[in-house]
Structure formats: structure tokens, C-alpha cells
Design a protein around this motif. Sequence first.
Motif, mmCIF file in Angstrom:
data_model
loop_
_atom_site.group_PDB
_atom_site.id
_atom_site.type_symbol
_atom_site.label_atom_id
_atom_site.label_comp_id
_atom_site.label_asym_id
_atom_site.label_seq_id
_atom_site.Cartn_x
_atom_site.Cartn_y
_atom_site.Cartn_z
ATOM 1 N N ALA A 1 -7.378 0.716 -5.822
ATOM 2 C CA ALA A 1 -7.656 2.157 -5.950
ATOM 3 C C ALA A 1 -8.897 2.335 -6.812
ATOM 4 O O ALA A 1 -9.180 1.528 -7.701
ATOM 5 N N ARG B 1 0.822 -1.210 0.000
ATOM 6 C CA ARG B 1 0.000 0.000 0.000
ATOM 7 C C ARG B 1 0.857 1.262 0.000
ATOM 8 O O ARG B 1 1.821 1.384 0.742
ATOM 9 N N GLN B 2 0.493 2.178 -0.875
ATOM 10 C CA GLN B 2 1.037 3.530 -0.873
ATOM 11 C C GLN B 2 -0.141 4.513 -0.794
ATOM 12 O O GLN B 2 -1.309 4.109 -0.786
ATOM 13 N N ARG B 3 0.199 5.787 -0.743
ATOM 14 C CA ARG B 3 -0.863 6.793 -0.633
ATOM 15 C C ARG B 3 -1.838 6.682 -1.794
ATOM 16 O O ARG B 3 -1.439 6.604 -2.947
ATOM 17 N N GLY B 4 -3.109 6.662 -1.462
ATOM 18 C CA GLY B 4 -4.153 6.554 -2.478
ATOM 19 C C GLY B 4 -4.553 5.114 -2.774
ATOM 20 O O GLY B 4 -5.461 4.889 -3.588
ATOM 21 N N TRP B 5 -3.923 4.173 -2.097
ATOM 22 C CA TRP B 5 -4.222 2.759 -2.337
ATOM 23 C C TRP B 5 -4.594 2.090 -1.012
ATOM 24 O O TRP B 5 -4.035 2.415 0.029
ATOM 25 N N ALA B 6 -5.525 1.137 -1.099
ATOM 26 C CA ALA B 6 -5.948 0.379 0.081
ATOM 27 C C ALA B 6 -5.534 -1.082 -0.065
ATOM 28 O O ALA B 6 -5.501 -1.623 -1.182
ATOM 29 N N ARG B 7 -5.208 -1.705 1.031
ATOM 30 C CA ARG B 7 -4.807 -3.120 1.012
ATOM 31 C C ARG B 7 -6.047 -4.002 1.039
ATOM 32 O O ARG B 7 -6.989 -3.764 1.803
ATOM 33 N N GLU C 1 0.014 4.221 -12.894
ATOM 34 C CA GLU C 1 -0.972 5.281 -12.616
ATOM 35 C C GLU C 1 -2.341 4.879 -13.152
ATOM 36 O O GLU C 1 -2.459 4.358 -14.273
ATOM 37 N N ALA D 1 -4.269 7.812 -9.195
ATOM 38 C CA ALA D 1 -3.558 7.150 -8.092
ATOM 39 C C ALA D 1 -2.271 6.544 -8.640
ATOM 40 O O ALA D 1 -2.279 5.850 -9.663
ATOM 41 N N ARG D 2 -1.156 6.806 -7.952
ATOM 42 C CA ARG D 2 0.145 6.389 -8.481
ATOM 43 C C ARG D 2 0.857 5.422 -7.537
ATOM 44 O O ARG D 2 0.718 5.486 -6.321
#
Length: 385
Positions: A286, A266-272, A357, A291-292
Motif C-alpha cells: 500500500a 490482498r484487501q481493499r486498498g492493498w495490491a499483491r 493501518e 489503508a487498513r
Amino acid sequence: MLRHRTASRVAVLGLLGGALVPLAAAPAGATPGCVDETAPSVLQNGCDDSTSPETTLTASTAPNGAGLVTVSSMTFTLGWQVSDGDQGPFGLECRLTGGPQAHDWRACTSPVTYADLPDAAAGTYVLEARAVDLGDRARTPDTAPLLPPTVEDTPDEDPTPATFTWGQDTRAPFVFVTGTSYDEITPTQPVVTGAGVPIRLNSSEAGSRFECTDNDRPVPCTGGRWELPDPAAGRHRFSARTLDAAGNASAWSEPIEFFVPRNLTRQRGWARVTGPGYVRGDAIRASRRGARLVLPRTTVGELRLLAATGRGHGKVRVRVGKRDWHVVDLAGPKAPMTQHVVIDRYSGIRTGRIVIETLSARPVVLDAVVARPNRFPAATRGSGR
């Protein structure tokens, strides 16, 4: 071990005036410290050296825990020990049981060598060696049996021979290593997405054990169908050898190769999200445009995106460094993971960060990335070679 000496008391009679009368009384017993055989006579008691020599034996090769050696020639250094100061002379006798060179007791000299022995099971060969007091054997008290009572003659050789038992295996086994992972895109370097890597290990000799390396690092392994557990992301070269019960080792196998994808986290803008069909049991999701994901700089000759597909799923675009974008459409039949070839292995090498992206607000579920060069250095054949 010092044993007692035995002597007989001999009554010596003479003829005097037509009657038999004793001329002299024999000593009550043998003189302590007797080390030579002495036959009874009219003048003295007989004497028997009842302390036989003890035998020593040292082998050139010791069997392993299975009772086997890996050589076809065995040499034995033999000797004797005495505890009573006897000066001898001494000699040796040997007996070999098992194999075409077997023989009964016969004189031998140290060292004793048995060469070109055929391979045989543990316990097949038994060498016995005994030291002999040659001087005492030549002077047996019982050579004067007509003067009773005679001296009892104890053995003049070691009654407990030194014994060495062994078997032999001089042939190295063969190892068979089969990778069972399937990849129709790169069959010789398959991408493995499971929690373990299935590999089959077999030996030409039953009961053999195995030694294995993964990227030249030793890893525990077992024969039959086996899995390398929890492999790290990246390229792997796996090799194995087999060792039989005697300790003979096969040559190391040619390496089998496989590749483990990099799991996306997970990074910013993404959910696990989690699920049994994902690499490492999870993926990222996402549902907004732009979202990148940015991955570390790497050299790429082949790039695959592992992602879920489904009706209504959106698109992403992918590039390496400053090169062109590649669009991947994730709409399609529902599946937790599908491999999408973004850059095939014939498109050349590029280096840089991998950027992924989203192109719409439609949901996308990304699982892992295969990023590897399309040219590899020559593979080694395991550690220690």
C-alpha cells in the motif's frame, strides 16, 4: 501321496527223493493295499509299505516379509497324515539348524517349543520335522536277507520333511528427531517462514522406516534430512517413531514445536506483489495513508509483523481489539522480509481482531503475521498413544 507296494516272488523248494523240487509257487506279487512291513518267509512273499506318512507343521508366529519374528520363543504344532488307511503307530522326529540349541534328527512330540533364542539374521533358524511310521520301521522286510530276492525297503519316514525358516529381532530401535529451524526469539518454538519445515530423522538401526504425525495427524516422512511440505498456518507439534525390519517400533519422540505465520492476502486498498523472499511467495503493498487490514478475532500473547524494509518505507500501527496501538517503522536497510516484534510474549494475553493501518503515503510491504498465545496446552506425543 500313494506309492506302489513292492513284493518279491520267493521260490520255496523242498527235498524229495534226493532231488530239489518246488513245493509251492509264491504269488506273483504283493497283495494290494499292503500297509505293514512283512519279512519274506518260506510261506509268503515279503511286503513293504511304500506309502510314508506326510508331515504337518504350524508355527506360533509367522515371519514378516523380511523373514523375521519379534519373539524369542517359537512353538510348533506337528502332526501327520496318511492316505492308505495305515493305523500306525506313528511318531515325529525334529532337527534344528542355527543357534546354540541346534540339534540333529531326534524324536520329538508336538508341540515343540524353542525358548530364549538369541536374535539372529533372517534365515538363521531352520526347523525340519518328519513323521515316522514306527510300526513299519520295526518290521523291516530286509530282516530276512538270506531268502533272495528280498523286498526293497522304502523309507518309513516322510522323505520331504516339513520345513520352517526364520530369523529373529526382539529389540526395539531408538528414534532421533531434530528440528533445524532457528529462531533466536523463541528457540523452542521457532517461527518457520519457508515453504517447508526442515526436520532430521534418524534411527539406531539401519534400514528402519519412520512414521510421523503433525498435530496428531499422520504424515508421510522419510529418514535423514526431510521437509514437512506446505504446513498450514498456526502452531505445529511434530512427532515420529521408527520401525525396524522386524516391525519393532520405537517409542514416539517428544514433540518438536514450530509456528507457521499467517500469510497476508490482498484487501481493499492493498495490491499483491510477488517475490522469492516472501512467505508463500507473495506480499501486499500500500502507498496511501489509512489503508487498513483487519484480521479475524484471535487470542494473542505474542505478535510479530513480517514486512519488507527499505529506505523511504513508511510506518504502520497495529493493535489487538481495543487495546493500545503499537507503531512499527519499516524504514531501514533493504530486505524482503524482517520480523518485527509488536507485542512480546511477556506482555500478557489479549483477545480481539488484529488491525493494521498505514500512517503515511510512503510505501509499505507487509508479508505475514505471527499471532499466538504465550501459554500452550500440554503437548501430546503423536497419534495413537
